[in-house]
Design an enzyme around this catalytic site. Structure first.
Site, short mmCIF file in Angstrom:
data_model
loop_
_atom_site.label_atom_id
_atom_site.label_comp_id
_atom_site.label_asym_id
_atom_site.label_seq_id
_atom_site.Cartn_x
_atom_site.Cartn_y
_atom_site.Cartn_z
N ASN A 1 0.87 -1.18 0.00
CA ASN A 1 0.00 0.00 0.00
C ASN A 1 0.91 1.23 0.00
OD1 ASN A 1 -1.82 2.08 0.49
ND2 ASN A 1 -2.93 0.99 2.09
N ARG B 1 -4.96 18.64 0.56
CA ARG B 1 -5.87 18.78 -0.58
C ARG B 1 -7.04 19.69 -0.23
NH1 ARG B 1 -6.70 12.57 -1.72
NH2 ARG B 1 -5.27 12.27 0.03
#
Length: 402
Positions: free
Chosen positions: A8, A239
């Site tokens: 991951n 973000r």
């Protein structure tokens, strides 16, 4: 016993786990990661029972990028005597319009996934890097891509489309949703913890450095705060979250920014980091009394409440609200302040249960059950990988060393 390796890869870390498999049973044997790649790299790994197997720091130039991090993990795993790998399962953030379920990776699949890099620039290139390296080291080891977008597929077109001419939808411009592996795991876990709640109307809040919410009806995704890319919805560590489409147009037409500059701003310099001017880490913000930190937290909480209302409307009511991921699992004060904003839906927090880390953190009188359910994306990847390699065409890939 055959092993499944799960990878991951993030923007500055690489998590890995090793699962032993006997029939359909998966047993976690190793859980580890290299974090701080390029800044303060460290390799940490523990056994399935929690025993520390390695805790090693590196000079920044030694583990300066993802390929060197992958090589350090591979070198360390080889010190354990080699792993008899059945397969490697990978988290891949964006499956685009082509992939709605996990898939065995070959050159064509890899080429297709690379074409989605602009849709997930922080994640997709890093997700694909371990795949490419593993193919180079031993191409006979089956590799499986598990997508964060898959769980949200199957929604009707009026839900996942944008108000654009139809041809853009056909080209793949649509709402995909993300964090699907996390939501899929939580949906399955709810069936074990509270079958009645799992059958109902549930909002799951995946709150971490990346953050989103998902509306579940009977365990299926019917709506999500994220859309075409992982920028939409809640403000995140770096973000922006939901943004008027006119903002990037203005930045380019009036401030002279180009596409690369706008991309860097929205993905890497916005969110909690940009708003606070302090940090992208919620732990730092909660510990700070700087005005920017207070502003960023209040904005985050406000947007969480707004999006929860939207998802409750999509569900036609709310039976449970579930917190998961790094912030959701480990920040009682954030849970409490969000729960307070859900009071209009009938949510009532039990402060003692919340502080103690209980699974159910609402009072008996609460009309909305509040829960904390730790996520496990890596186990979900291992399950999908095992399911795919059990197909007859996958058997030739067993018995491989890394």
């Amino acid at each position: 016993m055959k092993k499944i390796l799960v990878m991951n890869a993030g923007s500055s870390s690489l998590k890995f786990q090793v699962f032993g498999r006997s029939g359909t049973e998966l047993r976690r044997e190793i859980r580890g990661q290299i974090e701080g790649i390029g800044t303060r790299p460290a390799l940490i790994a523990k056994s399935g029972e929690g025993k520390v197997l390695v805790d090693r720091s590196f000079a920044p130039e030694t583990v300066s990028d993802l390929p060197t991090a992958i090589e350090e993990i591979r070198t360390w795993l080889q010190t354990l005597g080699g792993l008899d790998l059945e397969a490697i399962g990978h988290r891949v953030v964006h499956g685009g319009p082509m992939y709605s379920r996990p898939v065995r990776i070959d050159d064509d699949v890899l080429e297709n996934l690379a074409s989605y890099q602009e849709l997930a620039p922080l994640h997709q290139p890093n997700n694909l890097a371990p795949i490419r390296l593993a193919m180079t080291i031993n191409s006979s080891v089956p590799q499986v891509a598990c997508f964060d977008t898959s769980f949200h597929r199957g929604q009707p077109m009026h839900v996942d489309c944008y108000a654009l001419p139809r041809e853009y939808y056909e080209e793949g411009v649509r709402r995909y949703g993300f964090h699907g592996l996390s939501y899929e795991y939580v949906a399955e876990r709810l069936r074990e913890l509270d079958p009645e709640v799992a059958k109902g109307r549930v909002i799951v809040a995946h709150l971490g450095s990346g953050a989103s919410m998902c509306a579940l009806r009977a365990g299926r995704s019917i709506e999500s705060t994220m859309g075409f890319t992982a920028l939409d919805g809640l403000p995140m560590g770096t973000r922006s979250g939901q943004l008027d489409p006119g903002v990037p147009l203005y930045l380019m037409s009036h401030l002279g920014m180009n596409v690369d500059q706008v991309t860097d701003l929205l993905y890497s310099s916005a969110g909690l980091k940009g708003l606070s001017g302090v940090s992208n880490d919620m732990r730092d913000l909660l510990a700070s009394d700087a005005p920017g930190a207070v502003l960023a937290i209040n904005h985050f909480l406000h947007r969480c409440a707004l999006h929860a209302g939207m998802l409750a409307a999509a569900l036609g009511g709310l039976d449970a609200f579930v917190f998961t991921a790094g912030v959701g699992e480990n920040a009682p004060v954030v849970r409490a302040r969000i729960a307070d904003r859900l009071a209009w839906l009938g949510a009532e927090l039990d402060p003692a249960a919340n502080a103690s880390g209980a699974i159910v953190i609402s009072t008996p009188a609460s009309r909305v059950r509040l829960m904390v359910v730790p996520t496990d994306e890596e186990l979900m990847i291992a399950r999908h990988t095992a399911g795919l390699i059990d197909a007859p065409w996958a058997q030739e890939g067993s018995g491989n060393q890394i």
